[in-house]
Write an enzyme that holds these catalytic residues in place. Structure first.
Site, PDB file in Angstrom:
ATOM      1  N   GLU A  96       0.487  -2.317   3.597  1.00  0.00           N
ATOM      2  CA  GLU A  96      -0.214  -1.787   2.445  1.00  0.00           C
ATOM      3  C   GLU A  96       0.396  -0.822   1.685  1.00  0.00           C
ATOM      4  O   GLU A  96       0.238  -0.749   0.195  1.00  0.00           O
ATOM      5  CB  GLU A  96      -1.458  -1.206   3.144  1.00  0.00           C
ATOM      6  CG  GLU A  96      -2.359  -2.028   3.746  1.00  0.00           C
ATOM      7  CD  GLU A  96      -3.239  -1.594   4.896  1.00  0.00           C
ATOM      8  OE1 GLU A  96      -3.151  -0.513   5.309  1.00  0.00           O
ATOM      9  OE2 GLU A  96      -4.026  -2.450   5.808  1.00  0.00           O
ATOM     10  N   SER A 211      -5.872  -7.883  13.120  1.00  0.00           N
ATOM     11  CA  SER A 211      -7.052  -8.280  13.476  1.00  0.00           C
ATOM     12  C   SER A 211      -7.093  -8.481  15.011  1.00  0.00           C
ATOM     13  O   SER A 211      -7.746  -9.445  15.641  1.00  0.00           O
ATOM     14  CB  SER A 211      -7.512  -9.563  12.586  1.00  0.00           C
ATOM     15  OG  SER A 211      -7.875  -9.481  11.468  1.00  0.00           O
TER      16      SER A 211
HETATM   17  P1  13P Z   1      -6.640  -4.655  11.368  1.00  0.00           P
HETATM   18  O1  13P Z   1      -6.561  -4.343  12.904  1.00  0.00           O
HETATM   19  O2  13P Z   1      -7.492  -3.838  10.761  1.00  0.00           O
HETATM   20  O3  13P Z   1      -6.365  -6.176  10.940  1.00  0.00           O
HETATM   21  O4  13P Z   1      -5.165  -3.925  10.955  1.00  0.00           O
HETATM   22  C1  13P Z   1      -3.939  -4.214  11.327  1.00  0.00           C
HETATM   23  C2  13P Z   1      -2.882  -3.220  10.799  1.00  0.00           C
HETATM   24  O5  13P Z   1      -2.565  -3.216   9.821  1.00  0.00           O
HETATM   25  C3  13P Z   1      -2.388  -2.165  11.826  1.00  0.00           C
HETATM   26  O6  13P Z   1      -1.242  -1.515  11.126  1.00  0.00           O
END
Ligand code: 13P
Length: 249
Positions: A96, A211
């Protein structure tokens, strides 16, 4: 059996409030996990989480840090400040941040080095996008991300941190990598580390993220090169995070 102890980290991302965090910490303390555990809240809640985890084996981590040392860098936070707030770990190079804030491979490597220099244990994130996977470029992309970290950090240092393989297409989508898909990339990461330092490669923990849920964690964590997880959405509910930690033992 590998000698690597499983590590499960909660990445709360930009979520939480003092009241919600207090409830989470209360629930977490009710049933402490037996695996090594790290909780990474937004910066402003680090002290609250450090205090809430006091007396437990769980440790607090930040989600980002500056590549600079203290000075005129508005809005930035140094590794030393995070240590001062009680953090032991820091997530570096999350997809991100790479995608939305322009963090490139070299900056991510520099941040990992800064974390070590400042006394923090970085969890360095790597992973390909869906387009890159579909183009057959997964190994190449992840190798380049890893090499950029190794340009700034010695492999032996990484033993004190962790590398998280987080395929971008699996993050927050409910579309988990299959255990085989994840294991394949984890093995490739370990092999690339081994080209530099076989002992460090064997000892460095490689986490899977994307996930991970209570229902799929055990199967992922059973893979020989998956040493734990980096958990986003499911880490926001203490009971779900604890269930994932239980799958790591
Ligand atoms: P999720 O578990 O919501 O898919 O996010 C994974 C993540 O980016 C952890 O840093």
């Amino acid at each position: 059996m590998s000698m690597r102890r499983k590590l499960v980290a909660a990445n709360w991302k930009m979520n939480g409030s003092r009241a919600e965090n207090a409830r989470w910490l209360h629930g977490f303390r009710d049933a402490l996990p037996a695996c090594e555990t790290v909780v990474c809240p937004p910066f402003v809640y680090l002290s609250q989480v450090v205090e809430g985890l006091a007396g437990t084996a769980a440790e607090a981590g930040a989600q980002n840090l500056s590549d600079r040392t203290a000075g005129a860098w508005t809005g930035e936070v140094t590794a030393e400040m995070l240590v001062d707030a009680g953090a032991k770990w820091v997530i570096v190079g999350h997809s991100e941040r790479r995608a939305a804030y322009g963090e490139g491979d070299d900056l991510v490597g520099a941040k990992a080095a800064r974390a070590f220099a400042g006394g923090l244990r970085p969890i360095v994130c790597v992973g390909e996008t869906l387009a890159q996977r579909e183009a057959g470029r997964t190994q190449e992309v992840v190798a380049a991300q890893l090499d950029a970290v190794l340009a700034h950090c010695a492999p032996a240092q990484l033993v004190g941190g962790a590398i998280a393989y987080e395929p971008v297409w699996a993050i927050g989508t409910g579309r988990t990598a299959t255990p085989e898909q994840a294991q394949e990339v984890h093995a490739a990461i370990r092999a690339r580390l081994a080209e530099r330092d076989a002992g460090a490669a064997e000892a460095t923990r490689l986490l899977y993220g994307g996930s991970v849920k209570p229902g799929n964690a055990a199967e992922l964590f059973r893979q020989s090169d998956i040493d734990g997880g980096l958990i986003g959405g499911a880490s926001l509910v203490a009971a779900d995070f604890l269930a994932i930690c239980a799958a790591a033992i």
